[in-house]
Design a protein around this motif. Structure first.
Motif, mmCIF file in Angstrom:
data_model
loop_
_atom_site.group_PDB
_atom_site.id
_atom_site.type_symbol
_atom_site.label_atom_id
_atom_site.label_comp_id
_atom_site.label_asym_id
_atom_site.label_seq_id
_atom_site.Cartn_x
_atom_site.Cartn_y
_atom_site.Cartn_z
ATOM 1 N N GLU A 698 -22.223 -23.445 -31.505
ATOM 2 C CA GLU A 698 -23.048 -24.612 -31.207
ATOM 3 C C GLU A 698 -24.503 -24.176 -31.318
ATOM 4 O O GLU A 698 -24.953 -23.278 -30.601
ATOM 5 N N GLY A 699 -25.210 -24.761 -32.265
ATOM 6 C CA GLY A 699 -26.568 -24.324 -32.550
ATOM 7 C C GLY A 699 -26.641 -23.664 -33.916
ATOM 8 O O GLY A 699 -25.718 -23.764 -34.721
ATOM 9 N N LYS A 700 -27.760 -22.975 -34.171
ATOM 10 C CA LYS A 700 -28.036 -22.467 -35.518
ATOM 11 C C LYS A 700 -27.828 -20.952 -35.620
ATOM 12 O O LYS A 700 -28.024 -20.219 -34.654
ATOM 13 N N GLU A 701 -27.443 -20.529 -36.807
ATOM 14 C CA GLU A 701 -27.316 -19.097 -37.116
ATOM 15 C C GLU A 701 -27.503 -18.935 -38.622
ATOM 16 O O GLU A 701 -27.079 -19.785 -39.408
ATOM 17 N N LYS A 702 -28.146 -17.820 -39.024
ATOM 18 C CA LYS A 702 -28.386 -17.588 -40.448
ATOM 19 C C LYS A 702 -27.644 -16.338 -40.892
ATOM 20 O O LYS A 702 -27.616 -15.337 -40.174
ATOM 21 N N SER A 703 -27.046 -16.375 -42.080
ATOM 22 C CA SER A 703 -26.332 -15.236 -42.656
ATOM 23 C C SER A 703 -26.721 -15.104 -44.125
ATOM 24 O O SER A 703 -27.075 -16.097 -44.774
ATOM 25 N N PHE A 704 -26.615 -13.881 -44.636
ATOM 26 C CA PHE A 704 -27.000 -13.607 -46.021
ATOM 27 C C PHE A 704 -25.868 -12.913 -46.765
ATOM 28 O O PHE A 704 -25.074 -12.181 -46.175
ATOM 29 N N VAL A 705 -25.834 -13.139 -48.076
ATOM 30 C CA VAL A 705 -24.924 -12.396 -48.959
ATOM 31 C C VAL A 705 -25.725 -11.990 -50.190
ATOM 32 O O VAL A 705 -26.221 -12.846 -50.923
ATOM 33 N N TYR A 706 -25.858 -10.664 -50.379
ATOM 34 C CA TYR A 706 -26.574 -10.145 -51.548
ATOM 35 C C TYR A 706 -25.549 -9.584 -52.529
ATOM 36 O O TYR A 706 -24.670 -8.805 -52.153
ATOM 37 N N GLU A 707 -25.683 -9.944 -53.808
ATOM 38 C CA GLU A 707 -24.813 -9.393 -54.853
ATOM 39 C C GLU A 707 -25.625 -9.158 -56.121
ATOM 40 O O GLU A 707 -26.642 -9.806 -56.357
ATOM 41 N N ASP A 708 -25.147 -8.209 -56.916
ATOM 42 C CA ASP A 708 -25.714 -7.978 -58.241
ATOM 43 C C ASP A 708 -24.610 -7.382 -59.110
ATOM 44 O O ASP A 708 -23.427 -7.502 -58.776
ATOM 45 N N PHE A 720 -30.187 -10.695 -59.532
ATOM 46 C CA PHE A 720 -29.383 -10.554 -58.322
ATOM 47 C C PHE A 720 -29.088 -11.950 -57.810
ATOM 48 O O PHE A 720 -29.685 -12.943 -58.272
ATOM 49 N N SER A 721 -28.171 -12.027 -56.874
ATOM 50 C CA SER A 721 -27.858 -13.307 -56.226
ATOM 51 C C SER A 721 -28.014 -13.114 -54.723
ATOM 52 O O SER A 721 -27.360 -12.239 -54.141
ATOM 53 N N LEU A 722 -28.888 -13.881 -54.120
ATOM 54 C CA LEU A 722 -29.058 -13.846 -52.666
ATOM 55 C C LEU A 722 -28.729 -15.223 -52.109
ATOM 56 O O LEU A 722 -29.419 -16.200 -52.398
ATOM 57 N N LEU A 723 -27.651 -15.279 -51.356
ATOM 58 C CA LEU A 723 -27.242 -16.518 -50.702
ATOM 59 C C LEU A 723 -27.674 -16.457 -49.240
ATOM 60 O O LEU A 723 -27.462 -15.447 -48.571
ATOM 61 N N SER A 724 -28.298 -17.530 -48.755
ATOM 62 C CA SER A 724 -28.546 -17.615 -47.312
ATOM 63 C C SER A 724 -27.837 -18.860 -46.784
ATOM 64 O O SER A 724 -28.039 -19.964 -47.302
ATOM 65 N N PHE A 725 -26.979 -18.623 -45.804
ATOM 66 C CA PHE A 725 -26.198 -19.694 -45.169
ATOM 67 C C PHE A 725 -26.810 -20.000 -43.806
ATOM 68 O O PHE A 725 -26.911 -19.118 -42.956
ATOM 69 N N GLN A 726 -27.210 -21.253 -43.624
ATOM 70 C CA GLN A 726 -27.690 -21.694 -42.310
ATOM 71 C C GLN A 726 -26.609 -22.604 -41.728
ATOM 72 O O GLN A 726 -26.288 -23.649 -42.305
ATOM 73 N N THR A 727 -25.988 -22.156 -40.632
ATOM 74 C CA THR A 727 -24.978 -23.005 -39.992
ATOM 75 C C THR A 727 -25.609 -23.676 -38.781
ATOM 76 O O THR A 727 -26.426 -23.083 -38.071
ATOM 77 N N ASN A 728 -25.222 -24.922 -38.564
ATOM 78 C CA ASN A 728 -25.706 -25.681 -37.404
ATOM 79 C C ASN A 728 -24.523 -26.446 -36.819
ATOM 80 O O ASN A 728 -24.050 -27.418 -37.408
ATOM 81 N N GLY A 729 -24.011 -25.951 -35.705
ATOM 82 C CA GLY A 729 -22.836 -26.565 -35.095
ATOM 83 C C GLY A 729 -23.201 -27.522 -33.974
ATOM 84 O O GLY A 729 -24.068 -27.223 -33.148
ATOM 85 N N LYS A 730 -22.533 -28.671 -33.972
ATOM 86 C CA LYS A 730 -22.696 -29.646 -32.886
ATOM 87 C C LYS A 730 -21.324 -29.996 -32.347
ATOM 88 O O LYS A 730 -20.304 -29.502 -32.837
ATOM 89 N N GLU A 731 -21.294 -30.847 -31.348
ATOM 90 C CA GLU A 731 -20.026 -31.159 -30.671
ATOM 91 C C GLU A 731 -18.991 -31.713 -31.629
ATOM 92 O O GLU A 731 -17.814 -31.367 -31.571
#
Length: 799
Positions: A698-708, A720-731
């Motif tokens: 519940e709330g926000k969190e950021k994660s990354f995935v780096y690949e080449d 290269f490929s840099l993915l950033s995932f921002q998750t935002n969970g609610k009820e």
């Protein structure tokens, strides 16, 4: 041995009053009415350098530790004077230099003391060698904690300890033994929840005393050279460590295979034995990417030669191993056998490349080949020659990596285990004795090796590993913690050493899994592999004189546990690679002791066992026999038990039940953990989907995935490929936003998203504001979604 008891130092001398100051650019010179000068340089608003001389002038400013490519600059610098002191102010700190005695106090902008001199700078003349024994003492507050200093085999918090820095071959070292293989004279102080760092860039034998001799005094001193140290202000440990790592430099990305599992022993020979070991890994389906050849592959232990009886056709063998996914790593030591028929020796002799004693003869010492001479790697011409010697091994035979050992330098059958102190070195045009060059000898050997391996591996990336190191060695090589022992105590030591190395700038480090000396039980080996797969460098290595230490040397249960955890490492390779990318981009340590992760929580200040792997996985090894659980501290926040998916609130110590084939592992709520399918070696499989384990929060969190491309240098050209995932969970819903950078196109086209901890049943799913068809019954059974990789926003809506 020199101690720091002030009463023993009858000859201590101290600076006198300041008589003049001079401001030049980023530096301020403080002249006393003796010959002492302090040069204070503002490198950044949060980093000050202090150099002292007692002779009225400064010697040539040269350091092997400092990364010449790093950028400096400050935003604000103001110098003011009061009756008692001069003040140098930046946008982060106030530094007061007292007129009476040159003592220093450093404050934050609210005038809270960060660090202040006790006696401050003082010195004693060295009548035996000339020059000075240089000393610094700082006042320490109650509750102050200290971390860092590389591979010290002691508790994480160094409060109450005295340590020595002199690179030493310490076979089968013990807990608290000093000194060890590496010299990293950098520590982090933490007081009143404010962190600062001290890097004492002095290559002589140095000592640090953290309130051991006197309760409220921390001191450091050296047997020669300058009092030359850097002060780094946080206030977060994160800022201190990343600034220090930037100062001393970061490596380039290793090839992805170097982050796989490695197998080593003293020694695998002849060729049939090497092939047998390699085949057994494939037969048992235990992933492995590298196999090592120790000194017995050589002809009479002569570097850059092959024993033709054991290895009649090394190029063919290396090629056949490569076809089965194994990269061959070979050992190279510094000792060159005295043998007029040996081409390497002959050439070095003709070109005068060996280290000499004070009166002219070559330094001679006994190591594995017998009597040897030793190249002077502090001479750039010698380094260039050494680099060229790798052409045959790398270009012609196809070896993929080089392992530098015995480079403290180690010498056998002499009391001090190393060179005599009168040996002379070029020191890049700053001639000196071995007293000054000893601690950087291994570093400069690794540097020369790195340049050779890189030159002949190109366009692939090099892989080098060293035993001895000084600050900054991470620019050239990985390392391991040396000749440990197959005991439970050494499992505890290995856990702390690698955490400590990571916050000391040298992230690409591991221990000899299972212990080098003596024989581990199956249980100890299993517990060590469970820890070792979470170290940046992952290698089993043993001395071999007690039998075998391959996974199949133990029973079926241990084989299964080894396979399970090595499989887990291979699944987590994209996560580990991303950790490495953050380390080289930002100086963020790959393993984080709990105090680094949350310095505000005083409960973390004395924790030794638990650590954060990357940013979002909490690991706690089992360190005692017959244990199917343990007490551990869960840091603040929400964490999922990796094995049960149970959600736990942190900030407390808990008991965690485990099985023999588990250790406590927790994943931070909100994390997106990337995984690959299990491969027997890096590059074995092509796959069409990237697995993403998403843990609801519940709330926000950021994660990354780096690949080449996993090897080569295209990543430096933006591929290269840099993915950033921002998750935002609610009820009742979960939003996953994806941002992509870089020009590299991955082979897979889909994400398989495993959802953990979702507090609602899914009603519908939108991708980029468009509803997609969704089979709720199938999801409830399988708990995953498969989506095309090109989305920007995934919206999961609950009932």
């Amino acid at each position: 041995m020199i101690t720091n008891t002030e009463l023993e130092f009858k000859g201590n001398q101290y600076p006198s009053k300041i008589v003049s100051i001079k401001h030049e650019g980023d530096s301020v010179y403080f002249h006393t009415d003796g010959s002492v000068i302090l040069k204070l340089t503002v490198l950044r608003d949060s980093m000050l350098r202090f150099r002292y001389t007692t002779k009225g002038y400064f010697s040539n400013d040269f350091s092997y530790a400092i990364d010449k490519s790093q950028l400096h600059g400050y935003n604000f610098l103001e110098i003011t004077e009061t009756e008692l002191y001069y003040q140098v102010k930046t946008s982060k700190v106030l530094c007061r230099i007292f007129k009476l005695d040159l003592r220093i106090s450093i404050f934050d902008l609210n005038e809270n003391v960060i660090l202040e001199d006790e006696l401050g700078f003082h010195w004693e003349e060295s009548y035996e060698y000339g020059g000075n024994i240089v000393k610094m003492s700082k006042s320490s507050k109650d509750g102050e904690c200290f971390y860092g200093l590389g591979d010290k085999a002691t508790q994480m918090n160094l409060k109450g300890k005295r340590v020595e820095n002199f690179a030493t071959d310490q076979y089968a070292f013990g807990k608290d033994q000093e000194p060890l293989y590496k010299v990293v004279p950098f520590y982090v102080g933490l007081q009143n929840k404010q962190a600062y760092g001290i890097f004492f860039d002095n290559t002589f034998r140095t000592y640090f005393d953290f309130c051991h001799e006197r309760r409220n005094v921390t001191s450091f001193w050296a047997e020669g050279g300058e009092m030359n140290y850097y002060f780094i202000y946080g206030p977060n440990m994160h800022d201190v460590v990343t600034t220090y790592t930037d100062l001393t430099g970061k490596p380039e990305l290793p090839p992805l295979w170097a982050l796989g599992y490695h197998q080593c022993k003293w020694s695998y020979y002849p060729e049939s034995n090497v092939k047998e070991v390699a085949a057994k890994f494939r037969e048992l389906q235990i992933p492995c990417d590298a196999i090592y050849l120790d000194i017995d592959y050589m002809e009479g232990f002569r570097c850059f030669t092959w024993n033709k009886e054991y290895f009649p056709d090394p190029k063919r063998m290396v090629s056949e191993l490569a076809a089965d996914g194994f990269k061959t790593i070979v050992i190279i030591d510094p000792g060159i056998k005295i043998d007029k028929e040996y081409s390497v020796y002959k050439e070095a002799l003709e070109k005068d490349f060996f280290c000499k004693r004070a009166d002219g003869p070559y330094m001679k010492g006994k190591v594995w080949p017998g009597e040897c001479n030793f190249p002077d790697y502090t001479n750039p011409v010698v380094r260039e020659w050494w680099a060229g010697l790798f052409q045959e091994l790398i270009s012609d035979i196809g070896v993929k990596g080089v392992w530098n050992d015995m480079n403290e330098p180690a010498v056998m059958e002499v009391p001090n285990k190393t060179f005599p102190m009168d040996v002379r070195h070029d020191y890049d045009g700053n001639p000196c004795s071995h007293r000054k060059a000893h601690n950087i000898y291994g570093m400069q050997m690794a540097r020369a090796t790195y340049h050779g391996v890189k030159r002949f591996s190109y366009p692939k990336r090099p892989f080098v590993i060293t035993r001895s190191a000084y600050s900054g060695t991470q620019r050239y090589t990985s390392s391991w913690t040396g000749d440990n022992v197959a005991t439970w105590e050494h499992l505890w030591i290995a856990n702390i050493q690698v955490q400590r190395m990571c916050i000391s700038g040298m992230g690409f480090t591991g221990s000899d899994i299972g212990g080098f000396a003596e024989q581990p039980s199956g249980e100890l080996y299993a517990r060590w592999i469970q820890l070792g797969v979470f170290h940046p460098f992952c290698r089993t290595h043993s001395s071999g004189d007690h039998g075998n230490q391959e996974p199949w040397a133990f029973d079926e249960e241990v084989i299964d546990i080894t396979r399970k955890f090595v499989n887990l490492r291979y699944q987590l390779l994209p996560y580990l690679y991303t950790m490495f990318w953050q380390y080289i981009e930002e100086g963020i340590p790959m393993l984080k002791p709990l105090v680094y992760f949350d310095q505000e929580d005083t409960q973390t200040h004395y924790r030794n066992d638990e650590f954060i792997f990357g940013n979002q996985i909490l690991v706690c090894p089992i360190l005692e026999p017959n244990s199917l659980g343990r007490r551990m501290y869960i840091p603040r926040g929400q964490w999922y038990n990796y094995w049960t998916n149970e959600l736990i609130s942190g900030g407390k110590e808990i008991w965690v039940d485990t099985k023999f084939d588990q250790i406590p592992i927790f994943v931070k709520a909100g994390a997106v953990i990337p995984k690959y399918p299990v491969q027997q070696y890096v590059g074995e499989l092509e796959f069409d989907e990237l697995i993403l384990d998403l843990y609801y929060k519940e709330g926000k969190e950021k994660s990354f995935v780096y690949e080449d491309a996993q090897d080569g240098y295209d990543y430096k050209k933006g591929r290269f490929s840099l993915l950033s995932f921002q998750t935002n969970g609610k009820e009742k819903d979960l939003i996953i936003q994806l941002h992509q950078e870089g020009k590299y196109s991955t082979n897979y086209s889909k994400y398989k998203i495993n959802l953990f901890g979702l507090p609602f049943k899914i009603k519908e799913i939108e991708i980029d504001n468009e509803k997609i068809s969704f089979d709720s019954k199938a999801f409830e059974k399988l708990n995953y979604l498969i989506v095309d990789k090109g989305f920007s926003e995934l919206h999961i809506i609950g009932k």
